[in-house]
Design a protein around this motif. Sequence first.
Motif, short mmCIF file in Angstrom:
data_model
loop_
_atom_site.label_atom_id
_atom_site.label_comp_id
_atom_site.label_asym_id
_atom_site.label_seq_id
_atom_site.Cartn_x
_atom_site.Cartn_y
_atom_site.Cartn_z
N GLU A 1 1.15 -1.57 0.21
CA GLU A 1 -0.09 -0.14 0.06
C GLU A 1 0.96 1.28 0.12
OE1 GLU A 1 -2.88 -0.49 2.75
OE2 GLU A 1 -3.87 -1.72 2.52
N VAL B 1 2.12 1.54 -3.34
CA VAL B 1 1.38 2.53 -4.44
C VAL B 1 0.52 3.73 -4.20
CG1 VAL B 1 -1.01 2.54 -5.03
CG2 VAL B 1 1.05 -0.23 -4.87
N SER B 2 0.85 3.96 -3.17
CA SER B 2 0.19 4.97 -2.80
C SER B 2 1.12 6.42 -2.90
CB SER B 2 -0.05 5.35 -1.01
OG SER B 2 1.16 5.49 -0.38
N MET C 1 3.00 6.29 -5.57
CA MET C 1 3.15 6.26 -6.67
C MET C 1 2.59 6.61 -7.87
SD MET C 1 6.26 3.04 -7.96
CE MET C 1 6.59 4.46 -9.32
N ASP C 2 2.17 8.31 -8.15
CA ASP C 2 0.99 8.56 -8.63
C ASP C 2 0.70 7.81 -9.60
OD1 ASP C 2 0.65 10.67 -7.02
OD2 ASP C 2 1.72 11.55 -7.64
N VAL D 1 -0.01 4.95 -10.71
CA VAL D 1 -1.16 3.43 -10.74
C VAL D 1 -2.02 4.59 -10.50
CG1 VAL D 1 -0.76 1.68 -9.17
CG2 VAL D 1 1.11 2.33 -9.01
N LYS D 2 -3.38 3.92 -10.83
CA LYS D 2 -4.08 4.31 -11.57
C LYS D 2 -5.06 4.18 -10.32
CE LYS D 2 -7.67 5.62 -14.55
NZ LYS D 2 -8.35 5.17 -16.28
N SER D 3 -5.13 2.62 -10.45
CA SER D 3 -5.98 2.12 -9.09
C SER D 3 -5.23 0.45 -8.51
CB SER D 3 -7.67 2.12 -9.77
OG SER D 3 -7.61 0.49 -10.54
N PHE D 4 -6.17 -0.05 -7.66
CA PHE D 4 -5.21 -0.86 -6.87
C PHE D 4 -6.31 -1.80 -6.25
CE2 PHE D 4 -2.11 -2.42 -3.47
CZ PHE D 4 -2.18 -3.62 -4.12
N LYS E 1 0.29 1.52 -21.54
CA LYS E 1 1.08 0.33 -21.20
C LYS E 1 2.04 1.35 -20.55
CE LYS E 1 3.49 -3.01 -23.90
NZ LYS E 1 4.78 -3.24 -23.57
N PHE F 1 3.24 1.75 -16.88
CA PHE F 1 3.00 0.78 -16.26
C PHE F 1 4.83 0.52 -16.56
CE2 PHE F 1 4.44 -4.14 -16.98
CZ PHE F 1 4.20 -4.83 -15.81
N THR F 2 5.24 0.46 -17.19
CA THR F 2 6.84 0.50 -17.51
C THR F 2 7.54 0.78 -17.04
OG1 THR F 2 6.25 -0.42 -20.32
CG2 THR F 2 8.40 -0.25 -19.71
#
Lengths: 105, 105
Positions: B26, B29-30, B32-33, B35-38, B65, B68-69
């Motif tokens: 968590e 992910v929090s 790193m902007d 990441v759109k959703s988790f 993509k 993600f890369t």
Amino acid sequence: MAEFKHLVLVKFKEEVVVEDVLKEMEKLVSEMDIVKSFVWGQDIESLEMLRQGFTHAFLMTFEKKDDFTAFASHPNHVEFSAKFSTVIEKAVLLDFPVVTVKSPA
Amino acid sequence: MAEFKHLVLVKFKEEVVVEDVLKEMEKLVSEMDIVKSFVWGQDIESLEMLRQGFTHAFLMTFEKKDDFTAFASHPNHVEFSAKFSTVIEKAVLLDFPVVTVKSPA
């Protein structure tokens, strides 16, 4: 109450025409309002070592667990699943209440 | 352009405190902007035969993509992944552009 997801990872048998299976799957889902959303994808990125032969992921979302249960036992789904099991070499299924850490703004 | 999903199925080693791993995930992910959703979930429904030992699914969504890369090669993710690989017994990863058949109204 949490949303509920039905996740299916598969490797299709080599001779299978995946497009035909997808059409049947889309038909099944479009006929059942209880399925809130349905997305799928074919892996294009993971190393073979990491994806372990699995090629496709199918992901259905339901409002609540009861809706998934109703879907799973519905005759249309039972019929589809019986057919589906004949076209896949292997599969993994996970069914779980969704924990949302981050949702789109 | 299609959204892109990063899907990870795992079975944790028995002695692992899953809550601690989740906290780190968590945090990652929090921070790193990109990441759109988790979302994630722990299977509560599938038969052992169907889930084949896998217990948790983690699902990240990216705008595209390239995002993600960038995420995959980011030092924070590389560091997390190295740690993560020590707490799991097995995993399957699939990375794919999303095909949406049905989306919530």
